[in-house]
Motif scaffolding. Structure first.
Motif, PDB file in Angstrom:
ATOM      1  N   LEU A 185      30.457   8.388 -11.188  1.00 11.33           N
ATOM      2  CA  LEU A 185      30.854   6.989 -11.369  1.00 11.33           C
ATOM      3  C   LEU A 185      32.075   6.653 -10.523  1.00 11.33           C
ATOM      4  O   LEU A 185      33.048   7.411 -10.485  1.00 11.33           O
ATOM      5  N   PHE A 186      32.004   5.501  -9.846  1.00 11.46           N
ATOM      6  CA  PHE A 186      33.128   4.995  -9.059  1.00 11.46           C
ATOM      7  C   PHE A 186      33.481   3.596  -9.553  1.00 11.46           C
ATOM      8  O   PHE A 186      32.609   2.834  -9.985  1.00 11.46           O
ATOM      9  N   ASP A 187      34.761   3.274  -9.466  1.00 17.63           N
ATOM     10  CA  ASP A 187      35.268   1.958  -9.844  1.00 17.63           C
ATOM     11  C   ASP A 187      35.336   1.091  -8.592  1.00 17.63           C
ATOM     12  O   ASP A 187      35.859   1.519  -7.555  1.00 17.63           O
ATOM     13  N   ALA A 188      34.791  -0.125  -8.656  1.00 13.99           N
ATOM     14  CA  ALA A 188      34.797  -1.021  -7.500  1.00 13.99           C
ATOM     15  C   ALA A 188      36.211  -1.366  -7.047  1.00 13.99           C
ATOM     16  O   ALA A 188      36.419  -1.792  -5.907  1.00 13.99           O
ATOM     17  N   HIS A 189      37.209  -1.168  -7.921  1.00 17.75           N
ATOM     18  CA  HIS A 189      38.591  -1.475  -7.563  1.00 17.75           C
ATOM     19  C   HIS A 189      39.374  -0.253  -7.091  1.00 17.75           C
ATOM     20  O   HIS A 189      40.523  -0.367  -6.685  1.00 17.75           O
ATOM     21  N   LYS A 190      38.750   0.928  -7.161  1.00 20.42           N
ATOM     22  CA  LYS A 190      39.522   2.158  -6.940  1.00 20.42           C
ATOM     23  C   LYS A 190      38.606   3.196  -6.297  1.00 20.42           C
ATOM     24  O   LYS A 190      37.954   3.976  -6.985  1.00 20.42           O
ATOM     25  N   LEU A 191      38.542   3.186  -4.960  1.00 19.16           N
ATOM     26  CA  LEU A 191      37.573   4.017  -4.258  1.00 19.16           C
ATOM     27  C   LEU A 191      38.176   5.285  -3.653  1.00 19.16           C
ATOM     28  O   LEU A 191      37.456   6.082  -3.065  1.00 19.16           O
ATOM     29  N   ASP A 192      39.481   5.472  -3.782  1.00 21.15           N
ATOM     30  CA  ASP A 192      40.090   6.668  -3.194  1.00 21.15           C
ATOM     31  C   ASP A 192      39.566   7.915  -3.912  1.00 21.15           C
ATOM     32  O   ASP A 192      39.403   7.929  -5.127  1.00 21.15           O
ATOM     33  N   ILE A 193      39.281   8.949  -3.143  1.00 18.55           N
ATOM     34  CA  ILE A 193      38.790  10.206  -3.691  1.00 18.55           C
ATOM     35  C   ILE A 193      39.934  11.214  -3.673  1.00 18.55           C
ATOM     36  O   ILE A 193      40.340  11.678  -2.613  1.00 18.55           O
ATOM     37  N   SER A 194      40.475  11.535  -4.836  1.00 17.48           N
ATOM     38  CA  SER A 194      41.611  12.437  -4.935  1.00 17.48           C
ATOM     39  C   SER A 194      41.196  13.867  -4.606  1.00 17.48           C
ATOM     40  O   SER A 194      40.012  14.192  -4.512  1.00 17.48           O
ATOM     41  N   ASP A 195      42.197  14.739  -4.430  1.00 10.09           N
ATOM     42  CA  ASP A 195      41.901  16.141  -4.129  1.00 10.09           C
ATOM     43  C   ASP A 195      41.110  16.790  -5.261  1.00 10.09           C
ATOM     44  O   ASP A 195      40.181  17.570  -5.016  1.00 10.09           O
ATOM     45  N   GLU A 196      41.478  16.484  -6.510  1.00 11.45           N
ATOM     46  CA  GLU A 196      40.760  17.085  -7.636  1.00 11.45           C
ATOM     47  C   GLU A 196      39.331  16.565  -7.707  1.00 11.45           C
ATOM     48  O   GLU A 196      38.395  17.318  -8.003  1.00 11.45           O
ATOM     49  N   PHE A 197      39.141  15.279  -7.404  1.00 13.31           N
ATOM     50  CA  PHE A 197      37.788  14.716  -7.402  1.00 13.31           C
ATOM     51  C   PHE A 197      36.958  15.340  -6.284  1.00 13.31           C
ATOM     52  O   PHE A 197      35.764  15.620  -6.452  1.00 13.31           O
ATOM     53  N   ARG A 198      37.589  15.585  -5.149  1.00 14.61           N
ATOM     54  CA  ARG A 198      36.893  16.237  -4.038  1.00 14.61           C
ATOM     55  C   ARG A 198      36.433  17.640  -4.453  1.00 14.61           C
ATOM     56  O   ARG A 198      35.292  18.040  -4.189  1.00 14.61           O
ATOM     57  N   ARG A 199      37.322  18.373  -5.126  1.00 15.11           N
ATOM     58  CA  ARG A 199      36.953  19.719  -5.589  1.00 15.11           C
ATOM     59  C   ARG A 199      35.829  19.652  -6.621  1.00 15.11           C
ATOM     60  O   ARG A 199      34.946  20.514  -6.663  1.00 15.11           O
ATOM     61  N   ALA A 200      35.862  18.610  -7.465  1.00 18.63           N
ATOM     62  CA  ALA A 200      34.815  18.448  -8.473  1.00 18.63           C
ATOM     63  C   ALA A 200      33.462  18.186  -7.817  1.00 18.63           C
ATOM     64  O   ALA A 200      32.446  18.758  -8.208  1.00 18.63           O
ATOM     65  N   ILE A 201      33.459  17.336  -6.787  1.00 17.87           N
ATOM     66  CA  ILE A 201      32.205  17.039  -6.088  1.00 17.87           C
ATOM     67  C   ILE A 201      31.701  18.288  -5.374  1.00 17.87           C
ATOM     68  O   ILE A 201      30.493  18.572  -5.359  1.00 17.87           O
ATOM     69  N   GLU A 202      32.622  19.056  -4.799  1.00 19.66           N
ATOM     70  CA  GLU A 202      32.219  20.297  -4.128  1.00 19.66           C
ATOM     71  C   GLU A 202      31.623  21.289  -5.123  1.00 19.66           C
ATOM     72  O   GLU A 202      30.724  22.065  -4.783  1.00 19.66           O
ATOM     73  N   ALA A 203      32.106  21.254  -6.373  1.00 23.55           N
ATOM     74  CA  ALA A 203      31.561  22.147  -7.404  1.00 23.55           C
ATOM     75  C   ALA A 203      30.133  21.775  -7.778  1.00 23.55           C
ATOM     76  O   ALA A 203      29.396  22.594  -8.324  1.00 23.55           O
ATOM     77  N   LEU A 204      29.742  20.547  -7.450  1.00 23.04           N
ATOM     78  CA  LEU A 204      28.394  20.088  -7.785  1.00 23.04           C
ATOM     79  C   LEU A 204      27.395  20.350  -6.664  1.00 23.04           C
ATOM     80  O   LEU A 204      26.210  20.044  -6.805  1.00 23.04           O
ATOM     81  N   ARG A 205      27.871  20.902  -5.559  1.00 17.41           N
ATOM     82  CA  ARG A 205      26.962  21.169  -4.442  1.00 17.41           C
ATOM     83  C   ARG A 205      25.890  22.171  -4.848  1.00 17.41           C
ATOM     84  O   ARG A 205      26.141  23.079  -5.624  1.00 17.41           O
ATOM     85  N   GLY A 206      24.733  21.979  -4.278  1.00 19.32           N
ATOM     86  CA  GLY A 206      23.596  22.793  -4.667  1.00 19.32           C
ATOM     87  C   GLY A 206      22.760  22.124  -5.740  1.00 19.32           C
ATOM     88  O   GLY A 206      21.685  22.596  -6.100  1.00 19.32           O
ATOM     89  N   HIS A 207      23.258  20.996  -6.258  1.00 21.61           N
ATOM     90  CA  HIS A 207      22.538  20.238  -7.284  1.00 21.61           C
ATOM     91  C   HIS A 207      22.359  18.793  -6.824  1.00 21.61           C
ATOM     92  O   HIS A 207      22.373  17.866  -7.638  1.00 21.61           O
ATOM     93  N   ASP A 208      22.205  18.622  -5.508  1.00 23.53           N
ATOM     94  CA  ASP A 208      22.122  17.279  -4.936  1.00 23.53           C
ATOM     95  C   ASP A 208      20.974  16.468  -5.525  1.00 23.53           C
ATOM     96  O   ASP A 208      21.062  15.238  -5.640  1.00 23.53           O
TER      97      ASP A 208
END
Length: 514
Positions: A185-208
């Motif tokens: 989920l992303f907020d239309a008012h807040k699109l910056d991807i923080s370092d922790e969010f980046r790590r979280a997305i990387e943890a989801l790789r392999g489940h695209d």
């Protein structure tokens, strides 16, 4: 000697249900291979019956204040025990929202010892995590068919430097392996991807295949701003997802308040839930890796030195396995993570390749699974597989009220109304009709084509509209049929689909059979 072959050839009808069939296939064919090559120590733990019996599960992931908890409330159309909603990171724990007639909260420490729940392996993340984990039991019709996992809001700025006290990305990986859908989920008012969010997305790789991206709170910006926000989100995701394909983004505003910018209503999509069945390729690849390492180990002296050498040259071993067994590089586990895990294992306890175990799994994937999947239509007919009902999902199945999904929109506009919806713009259509020079109250296909092509729609679409509009199939259009054709063109230009058959409410009154 070959009795195991006769067991595999048993008819799939021996299974009472697909779930029972999957349990049997796992225990008899997959689990022996997992155990032989210590798959549980490297990847995912052994599955219990509770993992198979569990309902489909959805994992919600996003930065704080993106509307994850409100999304659940929107689906259930009610609050749930332990709900906390606010602009700051109010959800500070993992919450599994599940069905039970008796509502309440089960703390994490009790949840991981319940044999009926699938969360027992989470105990490995320690008490710091278990104190931040709970199950909210809700008597909701929606949760009879699925479960939802709410996650802590992912931090940004200075807040992301605070240690959570447990392996946050590790927990996300555990859930990602087991859930059926992951909603970012992303907020239309807040699109910056923080370092922790980046790590979280990387943890989801392999489940695209499980991931769906949702741009929430889309009603908070106007149409032009929404297009800019959409473009910015695609650009940000392109840097994180690292895939050549453009990610599909679902736009919506999942709450029960009035839409602030109603013009965005048509852009908002509804989510479709699909259950995925993971393949067993990783298990086979893992067996090849472990057996290759074992084959190169000395029998007596120099074991420690050889172990270090093999770990360092793991990339070369990967390449050798790829060539010998024709396996895609993308099917191998991450090499750096694998090297770290191998450091803590005794290579002398590994096993050499056992082709029979691999053959059993191959046969299971090529024959048993396909035979089992053939039973799905029969289970659906016997109501074993039921669509999600209750809460916001009732809107998708509402064919009675005017507020059902896509009711009153596009081709459905005018349904149930006493007047023919095409007559709303009849003056405009009649003027166009007269300009084409009708003969005996009708215009030819060649004349109508000149007007229809001005819409710039594809010929295949215009051909479909013509066939629907020529109700009496005489090759000409009278004024009613011409007006219908113009109406269908406007429906298509409005972003809606054209049906294969003309709905009853769109048949011109002059053509209806009483």
């Amino acid at each position: 000697m070959f009795s195991w072959l006769s067991k595999e050839s048993k008819s799939p009808e021996l299974f009472d249900s697909i779930v029972e069939g999957l349990k049997t296939l796992y225990r008899t064919k997959l689990l022996p291979l997992e155990t032989a090559y210590q798959f549980q120590d490297f990847h995912s733990p052994q599955l219990d019956d509770s993992d198979f019996d569990a309902k489909p599960m959805i994992l919600l992931v996003g930065q704080y204040s993106t509307g994850k908890t409100t999304f659940i409330k929107y689906l259930l159309e009610r609050d749930f025990p332990g709900i906390r909603i606010g602009p700051e990171p109010t959800t500070d724990r993992f919450i599994a929202v599940m069905h039970d007639e008796k509502e309440g909260v089960i703390p994490g420490n009790a949840l991981v010892v319940d044999p009926k729940k699938q969360f027992r392996p989470l105990s490995k993340f320690g008490n710091s995590f278990l104190n931040r984990f709970q199950c909210s039991l809700v008597n909701s019709e929606v949760l009879k068919n699925l479960s939802i996992v709410d996650t802590p809001g992912i931090l940004s700025g200075e807040k992301q430097r605070v240690d959570r006290g447990y392996d946050f990305t590790g927990v996300l990986e555990w859930f990602a392996e087991r859930v059926d859908r992951i909603i970012l989920l992303f907020d239309a008012h807040k699109l910056d991807i923080s370092d922790e969010f980046r790590r979280a997305i990387e943890a989801l790789r392999g489940h695209d295949d499980k991931i769906r991206i949702v741009l929430n709170k889309a009603d908070g910006v106007d149409h032009q701003q929404l297009m800019r926000v959409y473009g910015a989100l695609m650009w940000s995701l392109g840097k994180v997802l690292q895939t050549p394909e453009v990610a599909r983004v679902y736009i919506g505003s999942f709450w029960d308040e009035a839409l602030r910018h109603d013009t965005n209503r048509r852009l908002m999509n509804h989510l479709v839930l699909v259950i995925d069945i993971d393949c067993c390729i990783l298990l086979q690849v893992h067996a090849y890796i472990i057996s290759a390492l074992k084959a190169q180990m000395p029998s007596v002296f120099g074991k420690d030195g050889k172990k270090k050498e093999l770990i360092k040259s793991l990339g070369t071993i990967y390449e050798q396995i790829q060539r010998e067994h024709q396996i895609s590089p993308g099917d191998f586990p991450d090499i750096k993570k694998m090297q770290e895990q191998l450091q803590h294992h005794d290579f002398t306890k590994f096993q050499l390749l056992r082709p029979r175990l691999l053959e059993v799994v191959d046969k299971m994937m090529s024959e048993d699974i396909s035979n089992l999947m053939a039973q799905i239509p029969h289970e659906e007919e016997s109501t074993v597989c039921k669509p999600v009902q209750g809460g916001a999902f009732d809107e998708m199945q509402d064919s009675i009220s005017p507020f059902g999904y896509k009711r009153g929109e596009g081709i459905d506009a005018g349904h149930g109304e006493p007047d023919w919806v095409v007559d709303r713009n009849r003056d405009k259509y009649d003027t166009l009709f007269e300009s084409l020079g009708p003969v005996n109250g009708k215009v030819s296909g060649a004349a109508v084509k000149q007007e229809m092509v001005k819409s710039k729609l594809q010929n295949s679409v215009l051909s479909k509209i013509w066939k629907l509009s020529d109700v009496d199939k005489d090759g000409f259009l009278d004024s009613d049929e011409f007006a219908l054709a113009m109406h269908l063109i406007e429906v298509k230009l409005g972003g809606h689909d054209i049906p294969t058959d003309l709905p009853d409410h769109l048949v011109p009154p002059s053509k209806r059979q009483n």
